[in-house]
Design an enzyme around this catalytic site. Structure first.
Site, short mmCIF file in Angstrom:
data_model
loop_
_atom_site.label_atom_id
_atom_site.label_comp_id
_atom_site.label_asym_id
_atom_site.label_seq_id
_atom_site.Cartn_x
_atom_site.Cartn_y
_atom_site.Cartn_z
N GLU A 114 7.22 -31.11 -22.62
CA GLU A 114 8.33 -31.85 -22.01
C GLU A 114 9.18 -32.54 -23.07
O GLU A 114 10.14 -33.22 -22.74
CB GLU A 114 7.79 -32.87 -21.01
CG GLU A 114 7.02 -32.25 -19.86
CD GLU A 114 6.49 -33.29 -18.89
OE1 GLU A 114 7.22 -33.62 -17.93
OE2 GLU A 114 5.36 -33.78 -19.10
N ARG B 274 10.31 -32.17 -27.63
CA ARG B 274 10.92 -31.24 -28.58
C ARG B 274 9.93 -30.78 -29.63
O ARG B 274 9.34 -31.59 -30.35
CB ARG B 274 12.13 -31.91 -29.26
CG ARG B 274 12.89 -30.98 -30.18
CD ARG B 274 14.18 -31.59 -30.68
NE ARG B 274 13.95 -32.64 -31.67
CZ ARG B 274 14.21 -33.92 -31.47
NH1 ARG B 274 14.68 -34.32 -30.29
NH2 ARG B 274 14.00 -34.81 -32.42
N GLU C 48 0.87 -43.42 -28.33
CA GLU C 48 1.36 -44.22 -27.22
C GLU C 48 2.83 -43.93 -26.91
O GLU C 48 3.62 -43.66 -27.82
CB GLU C 48 1.19 -45.70 -27.57
CG GLU C 48 1.64 -46.68 -26.52
CD GLU C 48 1.54 -48.11 -27.02
OE1 GLU C 48 0.67 -48.83 -26.53
OE2 GLU C 48 2.35 -48.48 -27.90
N LYS D 87 -0.63 -46.03 -45.11
CA LYS D 87 0.53 -45.30 -44.63
C LYS D 87 0.06 -44.24 -43.64
O LYS D 87 -1.02 -43.67 -43.79
CB LYS D 87 1.27 -44.64 -45.79
CG LYS D 87 2.04 -45.60 -46.68
CD LYS D 87 2.85 -44.84 -47.72
CE LYS D 87 3.69 -45.80 -48.55
NZ LYS D 87 4.51 -45.08 -49.55
#
Length: 321
Positions: free
Chosen positions: A199, A201, A257, A281
């Site tokens: 749903e 890209r 999330e 990182k």
């Protein structure tokens, strides 16, 4: 004493009979390969050649001619012609090769920018005159002006659902059980490797593993612009929440999330037993499985929590295509 030269690996071949459309200036607008095969040209269906010859037709209104092409390409070598590039795109969408497993160097320079219409591909030059001639046949609908057409105009893979055909480019690799909803998008040299809900890209160069869900509006960074070279892999049983995004690979059984965009340089606090153990990182967590990426609602900081023993499960009924 003589030495035996190291045996060279056999080339990885894809071949097929195609129907090429050429503009008046000699530019190849498209090449349709209805049944490409993995292997040499001798393995292709020779009877298809005669079928395509019967279909070949000139179109004075569009200023195009058609001819049958027969092609065999080494997937490890760079594309050598426009027809070669088209065969590679077909190979991806016919599942003869997976994304990033064939050489597409220089493919943009080989493809022609085309006006894609309901009457077939047209040259960009003097298109308004072409449109005027075509209007005698009825309405002229322009689907786009691009180097890549819609996949479904050339290949309809088995076992998939696509809500909006405009959102999937030729060269996309959609595995059996893939559902691409109306707001999903799949670029060329990208796609799914198993049952997946799309749903969001899927950018060029990205692959999504079996059982994963790319949520509504979610974005996965590709490699086509901005100088990026990292190939991003979304693992198996991953959930990218609505409007989330990732610029790193995501390991199996991970969740990002909703609304959280994790780039390679994002500072992430790694939590153990609810306490921050250390900060890294995000790129250092690339491909690590069983993590939940979330934004702390109080501090706004990005956190990664272990979620071992838990997985993401798709609704099987939605993927029995």
């Amino acid at each position: 004493m003589t030495q035996t030269a190291a045996q060279q690996p056999s080339p990885r071949l894809v071949s097929g009979h195609g129907l090429a459309t050429t503009a008046a200036d000699g530019a190849v607008l498209d090449v349709w390969f209805p049944a490409p095969v993995a292997g040499p040209l001798s393995a292709a269906d020779a009877s298809l050649r005669d079928t395509l010859r019967a279909l070949a037709a000139d179109d004075a209104d569009r200023g195009t001619t058609q001819a049958v092409v027969e092609l065999e390409v080494d997937l490890d070598a760079a594309p050598a012609s426009t027809a070669d590039a088209w065969l590679r795109l077909h190979a991806l969408s016919h599942r003869l090769a997976r994304p990033n497993e064939l050489n597409l160097d220089g493919v943009f320079g080989l493809l022609t920018n085309v006006v894609w219409t309901n009457h077939g591909p047209c040259a960009v030059a003097d298109f308004e005159l072409t449109r005027a001639r075509l209007r005698a046949r009825g309405a002229v609908q322009v689907y786009g002006v691009d180097k890549f057409p819609r996949m479904t105009d050339y290949v309809v893979p088995s076992g998939v659902r696509i809500g909006d055909a405009d959102r999937v480019r030729l060269g996309a690799h959609l595995a059996e059980g893939t559902t691409v909803m109306h707001e999903g998008f799949v670029n060329f040299n990208a796609g799914t490797l198993g049952n997946s809900m799309v749903e969001g890209r899927i950018s060029a160069g990205v692959v999504v593993g079996d059982g994963s869900d790319v949520g509504g509006g979610a974005s996965i960074m590709g490699t086509l612009s901005g100088g990026g070279t990292q190939r991003i892999v979304v693992g198996e049983h991953v959930l990218l929440g609505a409007n989330s995004g990732v610029g790193i690979s995501v390991g199996d059984d991970c969740v990002v999330e909703a609304g959280l965009y994790v780039t390679a340089g994002t500072r992430v606090s790694v939590l153990q037993d609810g306490e921050a153990a250390h900060t890294v990182k995000a790129v250092d967590l690339s491909g690590v499985p069983n993590l939940l990426f979330r934004r702390n609602s109080t501090t706004g900081g990005v956190e990664a929590l272990p979620r071992a023993g838990r997985t993401v499960e798709l609704n099987a009924a939605l993927h029995a295509n």
